[in-house]
Scaffold this active site. Structure first.
Site, mmCIF file in Angstrom:
data_model
loop_
_atom_site.group_PDB
_atom_site.id
_atom_site.type_symbol
_atom_site.label_atom_id
_atom_site.label_comp_id
_atom_site.label_asym_id
_atom_site.label_seq_id
_atom_site.Cartn_x
_atom_site.Cartn_y
_atom_site.Cartn_z
ATOM 1 N N HIS A 173 11.597 -26.806 7.005
ATOM 2 C CA HIS A 173 11.931 -25.927 5.878
ATOM 3 C C HIS A 173 13.127 -25.047 6.254
ATOM 4 C CE1 HIS A 173 11.460 -23.603 2.268
ATOM 5 N NE2 HIS A 173 11.400 -22.485 2.970
ATOM 6 N N ASP A 175 15.642 -22.386 4.988
ATOM 7 C CA ASP A 175 16.027 -21.420 3.954
ATOM 8 C C ASP A 175 17.544 -21.236 3.962
ATOM 9 O OD1 ASP A 175 13.449 -20.488 2.936
ATOM 10 O OD2 ASP A 175 13.131 -19.731 4.962
ATOM 11 N N ASP A 287 7.694 -23.488 -0.570
ATOM 12 C CA ASP A 287 7.806 -22.057 -0.275
ATOM 13 C C ASP A 287 8.038 -21.112 -1.464
ATOM 14 O OD1 ASP A 287 7.563 -20.005 1.566
ATOM 15 O OD2 ASP A 287 9.691 -19.978 2.064
ATOM 16 N N ASP A 426 9.122 -23.758 9.240
ATOM 17 C CA ASP A 426 10.477 -23.238 9.054
ATOM 18 C C ASP A 426 11.383 -23.668 10.213
ATOM 19 O OD1 ASP A 426 9.346 -21.993 6.932
ATOM 20 O OD2 ASP A 426 9.644 -19.947 7.644
ATOM 21 N N HIS A 573 14.811 -19.257 -3.006
ATOM 22 C CA HIS A 573 13.636 -18.396 -3.178
ATOM 23 C C HIS A 573 13.624 -17.143 -2.300
ATOM 24 C CE1 HIS A 573 12.542 -21.645 -0.295
ATOM 25 N NE2 HIS A 573 12.073 -20.626 0.401
HETATM 26 ZN ZN LIG Z 1 11.595 -20.520 2.362
#
Ligand SMILES: [Zn+2]
Length: 1126
Positions: A173, A175, A287, A426, A573
């Site tokens: 994941h 971000d 997420d 993550d 997000h």
């Molecule tokens: Zn995230």
């Protein structure tokens, strides 16, 4: 009638000239020296003051007479036309009106009203989230090892006939910004993950991986060589690497508007199509903090068949797990024929990390996260570390997993023998050794299980689509279809807000966190959309006329692409959610800010070309553009400021761009150097105008407002000239003092300011003159004294809000003018501006509310706007989802206060049997209705501490933030059932939202040039139907080179609307057409060279329609066409 009117106008004109000069003299002396408006009673000035006061009263009376006469003329005209379907092209002479007036009675075809009122048939396998919420007790008992669940049991022989088929799906994941900026994450982690992926997947063809964020993937792709690119393509072809969702980011589903959700999906999918030839099949959203059915619909329209979601309220997960309904077809509330169904997997446990994805016991699952082997940087918080799998311990390890019910228990929560076990977290798989640890150890486990048939388990690495394919196969469904196998899975409608991950920790704080940037996002959206449309129209025009042109087509395309990507990045997000570190917020803000500047360059250079009469005279000079925007934002964290236009004897040309697809009559406001201004339209008619003072900075000149008109997607041209002009009137001011009461009335609405702090007191329905109490106040929330406190994600209030009542009474300034009047109330933390427009159009039907909020001096406080009315709405209210659809809500006493807040992207409303009160918004915020008749919106939050969700800081970077709204009261005679799971705004409400979010864009011709001839531009011969929205007209990148192709994506949305509201005097300049548009007939100049119906993000071409020229949409449908104009 006409004669008497002209006479009155002439008479008052002379009168005005005299008064106006005196008035302005005073205005200047008075306000520039005394910004607080305290009037100097000394000497001659005092005498002059008294005289002027007297004259002012006379002027006011005179104005009222004129206004009355004008109103009766308008009424007369409307009475004559009343009942006619269309006003026939009547240009009103001498009245300065370029557009035909709005029909008194909005013509709506009765068929167009059926959608909102039709009853839906539901099958027994269908369930509604609203009903689920009614059912649940939200009691949160301790479930044992699965804390938020229950004890799962099974029989040993359950898989004897059909083995358990396990798909372990490796994922990482990433971000695009959170604790680090996008670029820093890329440099430190993401590029290594992707580089290692190429090497490590090639080492063993049984290994698999999924990737979802194209923002990262494309950045990496730009920096790798051809050899590596070929290696990636081979991994994709072999099915080892799958792109899931394939959007630019994994978007926030609460705060993002559907324009931006679509745009980031198109950007990602277009990149994939150009560079990899990949068409994603499955959505992956582990997420986002709560899930919206709008995203499900968009994925379905983009041609995806499956999707996965994770962050859902723990009580809902538990309930679904107990009912075996974690896999379902997600259907839109409004869908009457199941065409929106998409197969959805809801992950059952607390998180998407390894401890929470193999089964119900995190202590066990953690031992199978081989990144946490002893000696590594991370370990298992449950204190039993993983062990590397060896020939010696495999039997023991496997029997351990079996003994402790590895996978089998999880499988009991689902209906089939196909099991999904995500393997990642993550920013996982950064180092080569981590790949080896995970993939080698798991492969040994798989090999052991698969070579022992008596274990009745078949395990392997898989992609998310491998899992769904096997799932569909096991139920007899076809690989992509939706209709077969519906018996195997239930159908769910509704949304999955508001998310709670444990206890009373509801994630409703992020609906408001960093509201300054939630507004900035919307500013970029409306400018990007306008720039896209103008750019596409300019390209088509240049092509058609074939003139050699200096128009910067390629440079502008680059600016558009960058803006699309910056807007896309912000839908992440942790971006629009307002949940990043301070410096990451600045990084996003800077990107939005630069892109706003850049798309404005695209707008002015395109508008320049389009309004220029003599096209060969076009030139492009970026350092000194022909047109200039009338506002400037000085920095990424400051509010925009109007630029001041010098107006002299020579006409100053002003271009007003109507970014919407319906003709519009609306207020344009610019700052000018002189109060003596005459405004002329393109036909040379004088336009009525209002001059008001600039209160915060006298050096900024005067505010000039006038009612402009523009064709759909058109550009109008106005002239400003210095000179006395009776049709330009000055506003009058007064300050409210103790014991004074004042009312401002325009078009039936009243702003009453009694001694307390709420100024809006009464709203009147235009239909029957009935009055309603509507009180606007402010309130504070504190944070709880418990250990866990409010932060960027969580809202944990101490108690109900306390009414905002500063010790000092506020300064209340009242402005009265011919075109608008307003009451400006200044408190220590808020300046509230309530404005009424005296315009017989959309703007005249609602109250404009602008709150400028500054809570920088506070600690652990949140400020809310509370609107109290006497509507009997009980516990029901309505919020939109992503500006696309409306979700009915119920305020529940069994839930804590913070659970009753929901995201509001475009509107919130409440209603009783006869009336609806809607608050339309220009930025996403959290909203609730905690009492019958009451609406509450959180406007800003300042929080001293972290809320333990990984961010590691509070929210203390508050800015001076402007929140804009419109408050609309409508008489309702709707057939909608009280408990219906769907609801629709009126057409007027839809249109009011468009006016608020897509205002006219005004641009002035720069000072230096001798004014060349400009002509208004109107690309369409008529408005789009009232319910048809042009979401975008977005140039498509050429496959051959980096610049634009000759095609554009035409994205349309047919809005659902409720006819149960008055259609008299709505001010709408459009009609409805049962969802049909004949594009060729609508275009004035351009022709349709080719058009084909494609999927939302242009990945799939649908079989050609019988007559592609005739566009036809079902209510609520969003549809994309690949369009070439010439
Ligand atoms: Zn995230």
């Amino acid at each position: 009638m006409k004669l008497s009117r002209q006479f009155t106008v002439l008479g008052s004109a002379i009168f005005c000239v005299v008064i106006f000069s005196l008035y302005l003299m005073l205005d200047h002396i008075d306000y520039s020296k005394n910004p607080n408006g305290e009037r100097n009673q000394n000497g001659q000035l005092g005498i002059l003051q008294d005289k002027i006061d007297h004259l002012e009263r006379l002027l006011a009376e005179n104005n009222e007479i004129i206004a009355n006469i004008r109103d009766s003329v308008i009424n007369l005209r409307e009475t004559v036309k009343d009942g006619k379907m269309f006003p026939e092209g009547s240009m009103s002479q001498g009245n300065g009106e370029l557009l035909p007036p709005a029909p008194a009675l909005l013509p709506i075809h009765s068929e167009d009203c059926q959608f909102a009122s039709s009853k839906m048939m539901f099958s027994p396998a269908f369930f509604q989230m609203l009903d689920v919420y009614d059912l649940l007790s939200f009691d949160n008992p301790d479930g044992g090892v699965w804390k938020q669940g229950f004890d799962i049991s099974y029989q040993d022989n359950e898989w004897d006939n059909e083995p358990l088929q396990v798909f372990v799906v490796p994922h990482s994941h990433n971000d695009p910004g959170w604790l680090k900026t996008f670029d820093d994450y890329y440099r430190d982690q993401t590029q290594h993950i992707l580089n290692n992926m190429v090497v490590k997947l090639h080492e063993d063809s049984r290994r698999k991986m999924i990737w979802s964020e194209i923002s990262y993937f494309s950045k990496w792709w730009d920096g790798i060589d051809e050899q590596k690119r070929d290696a990636v393509k081979r991994l994709i072809e072999s099915g080892q690497l799958e792109v899931a969702t394939g959007g630019w980011v994994m978007p926030d589903e609460a705060n993002a508007h559907y324009f931006a959700l679509i745009d980031q999906l198109v950007e990602g999918h277009q990149w994939l199509e150009r560079n990899l030839g990949v068409k994603p099949k499955t959505g992956w959203a582990v997420d986002p903090f709560g899930h919206s059915p709008t995203q499900a619909y968009l994925l379905r329209q983009a041609g995806l068949s499956n999707m996965l979601i994770q962050r859902v309220h723990y009580s809902v997960k538990k309930h679904f797990a107990s009912q075996k309904t974690l896999e379902f077809f997600w259907r839109q509330n409004w869908d009457q024929d199941s065409s929106s169904d998409i197969l959805c997997h809801m992950m059952p446990f607390y998180s998407y990390d390894v401890p929470h994805t193999c089964g119900p016991d995190p202590k066990i699952c953690c031992q199978f996260d081989f990144k946490r082997l002893p000696g590594g940087r991370i370990s298992c918080p449950w204190r039993i570390p993983p062990q590397a799998i060896t020939d010696n311990n495999i039997q023991e390890r496997y029997s351990y997993t079996q003994r402790t019910l590895f996978y089998r228990k999880k499988s009991k929560l689902f209906r089939t023998n196909v099991l999904l076990a995500p393997l990642g977290d993550d920013f996982r798989y950064t180092e080569a050794v981590e790949w080896d640890q995970q993939f080698e150890n798991y492969q040994k486990l798989f090999d052991y299980m698969n070579s022992h048939p008596e274990l009745h388990v078949q395990a392997q690495f898989g992609t998310i689509s491998d899992y769904f394919e096997a799932l569909r196969k096991s139920t007899g469904m076809d690989p992509v279809g939706m209709n077969v196998g519906q018996l195997a899975f239930p159908v769910l409608s509704g949304d999955l807000f508001t998310y709670a991950d444990r206890d009373d920790h509801y994630w409703s704080g992020y609906f408001t966190s960093r509201p300054f940037y939630k507004r900035l996002d919307r500013v970029l959206e409306s400018h990007l959309r306008a720039a896209e449309v103008l750019y596409s129209l300019t390209l088509a025009n240049i092509q058609k006329y074939g003139q050699p042109s200096d128009y910067p087509a390629v440079d502008n395309y680059k600016l558009l692409t960058e803006a699309r990507r910056n807007l896309g990045l912000f839908q992440h997000h942790d971006a629009i959610a307002g949940t990043g570190k301070d410096w990451v917020v600045v990084d996003y803000g800077t990107r939005l800010y630069h892109s706003i500047l850049n798309v404005k360059r695209v707008i002015v250079s395109s508008a320049h070309w389009l309004v220029l009469k003599d096209k060969p005279a076009y030139y492009h000079d970026p350092s000194n553009p022909f047109l200039q925007m009338d506002d400037v934002q000085p920095s990424q964290d400051a509010l925009p400021r109007k630029t001041i236009l010098e107006v002299g004897e020579k006409p100053r040309l002003l271009v007003a761009c109507n970014p919407t697809e319906q003709a519009r009559t609306s207020m344009v406001t610019v700052y000018v150097t002189t109060p003596k201004v005459r405004v002329l339209d393109a036909l040379g008619h004088v336009v009525r105008a209002q001059v008001s003072a600039v209160w915060n900075d006298a050096t900024l000149g005067y505010v000039l407002s006038f009612v402009a008109q523009a064709a759909p997607l058109g550009l109008s041209v106005y002239q400003l000239m210095e000179g006395m002009e009776p049709r330009t009137e000055a506003a009058k001011y007064m300050f409210l003092q103790d014991g004074m009461k004042i009312s401002v009335i325009h078009l039936g609405m009243t702003l009453k300011c009694p001694e307390n702090i709420s100024c809006l007191q009464k709203m009147r329905l235009k239909e029957d003159d009935s009055e309603f109490l509507v009180k606007v106040e402010f309130a504070w929330y504190g944070t709880t004294s418990n250990k866990d406190k409010s932060g960027a994600y969580l809202f944990l209030p101490d108690k109900e809000a306390t009414i905002y009542s500063p010790s000092q009474p506020p300064v209340v300034r009242v402005t009265k003018g011919p075109l608008f009047s307003e009451v400006t109330t200044t408190f220590p933390h808020i300046t509230q501006n309530l404005r009424l427009y005296n315009i017989h159009g959309v703007e005249g039907q609602s109250v404009e509310i602008c709150n400028t909020v500054d809570i920088r001096g506070e600690i652990n406080r949140e400020i809310a706007m509370r609107i109290t009315s006497d509507l009997n709405s009980k516990d029901r209210f309505f919020t939109d989802l992503n500006g696309y659809q409306v979700q009915p809500r119920k305020t529940m006493a069994k839930l804590p206060l913070q659970a009753n807040f929901y995201p509001m992207t475009s509107m919130v409303y409440l209603q009783d049997s006869g009336t609806r009160l809607s608050l339309l918004t220009a930025q996403s915020l959290g909203a609730a209705s905690l009492k019958s008749g009451q609406l509450e919106v959180i406007m800003d939050r300042r929080l001293n501490q972290d809320d333990n969700r990984g961010l590691g800081q509070g929210v203390l970077d508050n800015k001076i933030t402007a929140n804009s709204f419109r408050l609309l009261l409508e008489k309702r005679s709707s057939a909608e059932e009280e408990t219906a799971p769907y609801s629709y705004p009126s057409l007027l409400s839809h249109m009011s939202f468009m006016y608020l979010n897509h205002p006219f864009i005004s641009m002035a011709v720069s000072q230096r040039s001798d004014a060349p001839s400009l002509i208004p531009y109107s690309p369409l011969s008529a408005s789009f139907p009232c319910d048809m929205h042009l979401v975008n007209l977005r140039a498509i990148q050429s496959k051959v080179w980096g610049g634009p192709s000759e095609q554009a994506a035409l994205i349309l949305h047919r809005k659902g609307f409720d006819c149960g509201f008055s259609n008299r005097n709505t001010g709408l300049l459009c009609t409805t057409t049962r969802g049909k548009i004949h594009l060729e007939k609508l275009l004035t100049d351009l022709k349709v060279k080719s058009i084909s119906h494609v999927s939302l993000s242009l990945m799939h071409t649908h079989s050609s329609d019988a007559n592609p020229q005739e566009i036809s949409l079902k209510p609520m449908e969003i549809r994309t066409y690949r369009l070439q104009l010439s």
